[in-house]
Design a protein around this motif. Structure first.
Motif, short mmCIF file in Angstrom:
data_model
loop_
_atom_site.label_atom_id
_atom_site.label_comp_id
_atom_site.label_asym_id
_atom_site.label_seq_id
_atom_site.Cartn_x
_atom_site.Cartn_y
_atom_site.Cartn_z
N PHE A 43 0.82 -1.22 0.00
CA PHE A 43 0.00 0.00 0.00
C PHE A 43 0.85 1.27 0.00
CE2 PHE A 43 -3.65 -2.64 1.18
CZ PHE A 43 -4.66 -2.03 0.45
N ASP A 44 2.01 1.22 0.66
CA ASP A 44 2.86 2.42 0.69
C ASP A 44 3.35 2.74 -0.72
OD1 ASP A 44 4.17 4.57 1.98
OD2 ASP A 44 6.06 3.47 1.96
N CYS A 45 3.73 1.70 -1.42
CA CYS A 45 4.23 1.85 -2.79
C CYS A 45 3.12 2.36 -3.72
CB CYS A 45 4.72 0.47 -3.25
SG CYS A 45 5.44 0.48 -4.88
N ILE A 46 1.96 1.73 -3.69
CA ILE A 46 0.86 2.11 -4.59
C ILE A 46 0.28 3.47 -4.20
CG2 ILE A 46 -1.43 1.47 -5.45
CD1 ILE A 46 0.80 -0.30 -6.56
N GLY A 47 0.13 3.72 -2.90
CA GLY A 47 -0.42 5.00 -2.43
C GLY A 47 0.44 6.17 -2.88
N GLU A 74 -1.12 -9.18 -1.69
CA GLU A 74 -2.49 -9.73 -1.84
C GLU A 74 -3.61 -8.73 -1.55
OE1 GLU A 74 -4.97 -13.36 0.21
OE2 GLU A 74 -2.78 -13.39 0.38
N LYS A 75 -3.49 -8.00 -0.45
CA LYS A 75 -4.55 -7.06 -0.05
C LYS A 75 -4.63 -5.87 -1.03
CE LYS A 75 -5.55 -8.60 4.35
NZ LYS A 75 -5.36 -10.02 4.06
N VAL A 76 -3.46 -5.44 -1.53
CA VAL A 76 -3.44 -4.34 -2.50
C VAL A 76 -4.10 -4.77 -3.80
CG1 VAL A 76 -1.96 -2.77 -3.81
CG2 VAL A 76 -1.27 -3.47 -1.56
N ALA A 77 -3.77 -5.98 -4.24
CA ALA A 77 -4.34 -6.50 -5.49
C ALA A 77 -5.87 -6.52 -5.40
CB ALA A 77 -3.81 -7.90 -5.76
N ALA A 78 -6.38 -6.95 -4.24
CA ALA A 78 -7.84 -7.02 -4.06
C ALA A 78 -8.45 -5.61 -4.08
CB ALA A 78 -8.16 -7.71 -2.73
N LEU A 187 -3.17 6.37 3.33
CA LEU A 187 -3.30 6.15 4.78
C LEU A 187 -3.00 4.69 5.14
CD1 LEU A 187 -3.95 8.19 6.96
CD2 LEU A 187 -6.36 7.55 6.82
N ALA A 188 -3.50 3.78 4.32
CA ALA A 188 -3.25 2.34 4.55
C ALA A 188 -1.74 2.07 4.47
CB ALA A 188 -4.00 1.50 3.52
N GLY A 189 -1.07 2.74 3.53
CA GLY A 189 0.39 2.58 3.42
C GLY A 189 1.11 3.04 4.66
N MET A 190 0.66 4.16 5.22
CA MET A 190 1.28 4.68 6.45
C MET A 190 1.02 3.76 7.64
SD MET A 190 0.81 8.82 6.29
CE MET A 190 2.07 9.16 7.50
N ILE A 191 -0.19 3.21 7.70
CA ILE A 191 -0.54 2.31 8.81
C ILE A 191 0.38 1.08 8.80
CG2 ILE A 191 -2.32 0.74 9.70
CD1 ILE A 191 -4.40 2.86 8.61
N ILE A 192 0.61 0.53 7.59
CA ILE A 192 1.47 -0.66 7.47
C ILE A 192 2.91 -0.32 7.83
CG2 ILE A 192 2.58 -2.20 5.78
CD1 ILE A 192 -0.10 -2.45 4.40
N ASP A 193 3.44 0.77 7.27
CA ASP A 193 4.86 1.08 7.45
C ASP A 193 5.20 1.56 8.85
OD1 ASP A 193 5.16 0.34 4.82
OD2 ASP A 193 6.62 1.91 4.38
N GLN A 220 -11.18 4.21 8.59
CA GLN A 220 -11.98 2.98 8.61
C GLN A 220 -11.82 2.21 7.30
OE1 GLN A 220 -15.91 4.53 9.83
NE2 GLN A 220 -15.67 3.26 11.64
N VAL A 221 -11.83 2.95 6.19
CA VAL A 221 -11.64 2.32 4.87
C VAL A 221 -10.23 1.72 4.80
CG1 VAL A 221 -11.46 2.76 2.38
CG2 VAL A 221 -13.28 3.85 3.71
N ALA A 222 -9.23 2.48 5.26
CA ALA A 222 -7.83 2.02 5.22
C ALA A 222 -7.66 0.74 6.03
CB ALA A 222 -6.91 3.12 5.75
N TYR A 223 -8.23 0.72 7.24
CA TYR A 223 -8.11 -0.49 8.07
C TYR A 223 -8.89 -1.65 7.45
CZ TYR A 223 -5.58 1.56 12.01
OH TYR A 223 -4.61 2.13 12.80
N ALA A 224 -9.99 -1.34 6.76
CA ALA A 224 -10.79 -2.40 6.12
C ALA A 224 -9.97 -3.09 5.02
CB ALA A 224 -12.07 -1.81 5.54
N TYR A 225 -9.16 -2.30 4.29
CA TYR A 225 -8.29 -2.89 3.26
C TYR A 225 -7.34 -3.92 3.86
CZ TYR A 225 -9.55 0.94 0.01
OH TYR A 225 -10.21 1.82 -0.79
N LEU A 226 -6.89 -3.63 5.09
CA LEU A 226 -5.84 -4.44 5.71
C LEU A 226 -6.39 -5.59 6.55
CD1 LEU A 226 -3.72 -1.41 6.99
CD2 LEU A 226 -3.45 -2.63 4.84
#
Length: 232
Positions: A43-47, A74-78, A187-193, A220-226
């Motif tokens: 997500f960090d890369c794609i975001g 996997e989660k990014v692809a989805a 945001l999802a990228g930041m949460i992961i990293d 909420q959307v970002a956490y839902a992705y993960l």
């Protein structure tokens, strides 16, 4: 190898502005923009790639992101599959390495996000041939890069590539149309990293997260992705 010491903060607001203006000039003087991430993109890369693409579009340049080669987490692809139509509507183009090679011209600018070593890249062939390469990354610099970039912005003290890119948006393209969807990916990228805001999180990380939230990024959307499914 295995270094766990905190990287010292080197970047200042002035440096961000100088680098941003240099990137803006490079984009303005290029025919088109090709954005490459690392293999098994997260997500960090794609975001960060989405944000760079939107900045390029705001400056009137065609931009494409290499995602169809090198693999996706996997989660990014989805998530990308789910929102494919929305991204197309926003003018974001996802290509393979060979398609990017076909688009490569003398005046093209290749921007590497979230990595700085060609061997890790999902667009290695493109980077080796390209005349103009820029790098935006937050990993510790390795001795071997495999390219000679005309713009190098490696800041190991930053939590994520999204943190770096979000600081650059106001200087590169203040009118960039960062949609809530792009912002949620960032945001999802930041949460992961940051491992959910626990690691390498400075006050500037929260400033960047706040800016992304202003663009409509939804935690909420970002956490839902993960989120892992029950079956997983």
């Amino acid at each position: 190898f295995g270094g766990s010491s905190e990287a010292t903060e080197k970047r200042s607001r002035v440096r961000v502005r100088v680098i941003s203006h240099a990137l803006r000039d490079l984009i303005m003087h290029s025919s088109n923009i090709i954005i490459a991430g690392h293999k098994t993109a997260d997500f960090d890369c794609i975001g960060s790639a989405l944000a760079v693409a939107k900045m390029s579009l705001a400056l009137g340049k065609q931009a494409c992101i290499i995602t169809k080669t090198g693999g996706l987490e996997e989660k990014v692809a989805a998530a990308l599959e789910t929102h494919q139509a929305e991204f197309e509507k926003e003018g974001i183009v996802f290509v393979s390495e060979n398609e990017a090679l076909n688009q490569l011209r003398e005046e093209s600018l290749v921007i590497m996000v979230d990595h700085h070593n060609v061997q890790q890249s999902n667009g290695a062939k493109v980077e080796e041939v390209a005349k103009k390469v820029a790098i935006i990354d937050h990993h510790r610099r390795s001795s071997e890069m495999g390219v000679k970039p005309i713009l190098l912005y490696i800041e190991a003290a930053a939590s994520s590539a999204n943190e770096l890119v979000s600081e650059m948006i106001p200087y590169v393209a203040p009118k960039a149309d960062i949609s809530p969807l792009d912002a949620s990916f960032m945001l999802a990228g930041m949460i992961i990293d940051t491992r959910q805001w626990r690691v390498r999180t400075s006050s500037r990380t929260y400033d960047a997260a706040s800016a992304i939230r202003n663009y409509g990024g939804d935690p909420q959307v970002a956490y839902a992705y993960l989120r892992e499914s029950y079956e997983e």
